[in-house]
Design an enzyme around this catalytic site. Structure first.
Site, PDB file in Angstrom:
ATOM      1  N   ASP A 327      34.800  51.180  41.998  1.00 21.21           N
ATOM      2  CA  ASP A 327      34.129  49.983  42.512  1.00 21.21           C
ATOM      3  C   ASP A 327      35.008  48.769  42.246  1.00 21.21           C
ATOM      4  O   ASP A 327      35.242  48.405  41.098  1.00 21.21           O
ATOM      5  CB  ASP A 327      32.767  49.815  41.830  1.00 21.21           C
ATOM      6  N   ARG A 329      34.380  45.687  43.495  1.00 24.81           N
ATOM      7  CA  ARG A 329      33.667  44.434  43.720  1.00 24.81           C
ATOM      8  C   ARG A 329      33.660  43.564  42.468  1.00 24.81           C
ATOM      9  O   ARG A 329      33.616  44.060  41.354  1.00 24.81           O
ATOM     10  CB  ARG A 329      32.226  44.722  44.150  1.00 24.81           C
TER      11      ARG A 329
END
EC number: 4.1.99.12
Length: 397
Positions: A327, A329
């Site tokens: 991930d 983000r």
């Protein structure tokens, strides 16, 4: 337990070491941090004796470019995407490993007259490239060190070393507190550093505001730019969110295939629609649409990851196969937008506990996690199970 950022800055300016802790849901560790500009052999010796971790030198991308410090690997699969460059020793050193010679290498790294050819590769000093935007972009020790140096008015480079207990285990907060007491060292958190920077800096700008009628109701749409990259984000606001009461919020990362084309590979589209419908029903709330396609890897890389999934890799393995963490983000810009909207207390529509930790690190209080589970489809059951097993999502499958 922890000291104020101002206290740590004062000690750093005096050439002292501080301890910096990160979030328990991230690395959950503490590092010794000093300013590279003031580094001495004595400080290096203290770090390797009492920290016992790897001595690294966080720097800006400008330093790396000037000294031709290439990435250590072409495909970084580190879980936190720590940006190691090739390790170095200054040409004037012998083995490069002593405290004196490591300090020399660091001092010469900061020397404006130094060139790439002045350093042997590999070596015993490990430069790390900090993300532009610092801890507001990535809440890591690398960025914390460079941010602290900048806040001190020093050269934007630090020296860090993970703190390990005598028995070889990682030092956690209780151990770090004892270490700070033993050596009379200030101890701060990255969360507090983020809050300090957020209080003094603004990275987002409102660019446009309109009334947006949708299939789910009418919203006040606010478009934002930011100074870290070229991505543009939008907040859909419903009702009066200025009452001070906890506000229902959905932070939704862009998913073209799911949001627009109705892909069955994920549950993004149904989540987006359900969130808008729930906010409309409550009459008050915010949907923040972040341009972070494919958990941050972009549309084309997401399609490449889908291809790997067709070959038997799961969603996490596919990202790692492409050289990305599970991930990518970050929540810094999103948090600033929410703060710009005047929010402090959130009821967060999410199944992802990491999103809660990510936002709380930016001075936002999540008072409630509101589940947002969609019925699984045959095509995404395996994907959702991987999110539970490997990404910690809270789903009942």
């Amino acid at each position: 337990m922890f000291h104020r950022i101002e206290e740590a800055l004062e000690d750093l300016k005096k050439g002292k070491v501080v301890i910096v802790c990160d979030d328990e849901n991230r690395e959950n560790e503490g590092d010794f941090i000093a300013l590279a500009e003031y580094i001495t052999p004595e400080t290096i010796n203290f770090m390797i004796t009492h920290g016992r971790g790897l001595v690294c030198v966080p720097i800006t991308e400008g330093y790396a470019e000037r000294l031709q410090l290439e990435p250590m690997v072409s495909h970084n699969t580190d879980s936190h995407h720590t940006a190691f460059t090739v390790s170095i020793d200054h040409v004037s050193t012998t083995t490069g490993i002593s405290a004196h010679e490591r300090a020399t290498t660091i001092q010469e790294l900061l020397n404006p007259a130094s060139k790439g050819a002045d350093f042997n590769r590999p070596g015993h000093i490990f430069p790390l490239i900090a993300k532009e935007g610092g801890v507001l972009r990535r809440a890591g020790h690398t960025e914390a060190a460079v941010d602290l140096a900048k806040l001190c008015g020093a050269e934007p480079a630090g020296v860090i070393c993970e703190i390990i207990n005598e028995d070889g285990t990682m030092a956690r907060v209780p151990d770090l507190i004892e270490c700070a007491k033993q050596f009379d060292i200030k101890m701060i958190t990255i969360e507090d550093l983020i809050a300090y920077r957020r209080h003094h800096e603004t990275l987002v700008t409102r660019e446009a505001e309109i009334t947006l009628p949708t299939d789910f109701g009418t919203f006040h749409a606010i478009g934002y730019s930011n100074s870290l990259d070229t991505k543009e984000h939008i907040a859909l606001v419903k009702g009066d969110i200025s009452t001070g009461e906890p506000v229902l919020v959905r932070v939704h990362s862009e998913c073209l295939t799911g949001d627009v084309f109705g892909s069955h590979r994920c549950d993004c589209g149904p989540q987006l629609h359900a969130a808008l419908a729930q906010i409309e029903r409550e009459g008050k709330g915010v949907l923040l649409y972040m341009r972070q396609e494919g958990r941050g890897i972009g549309l084309l890389n997401k399609l490449r990851a889908y291809k790997l999934q067709e070959e038997g890799f799961d969603t996490v393995e596919a990202n790692e196969k492409l050289g990305f963490p599970a991930d990518l983000r970050d929540y810094g810009i999103g948090a600033q937008i929410l703060k710009d909207l005047g929010l402090q207390s959130l009821r967060l529509l999410t199944n992802n506990p990491r999103k809660i930790a990510g936002l709380q690190g930016y001075d936002l209080e999540v008072v409630e996690r509101v589940p947002l589970q969609m019925p699984a489809k045959e095509e995404n059951k395996s994907y959702l199970q991987t999110k539970v097993n490997k990404l910690g999502h809270l789903l009942n499958l």
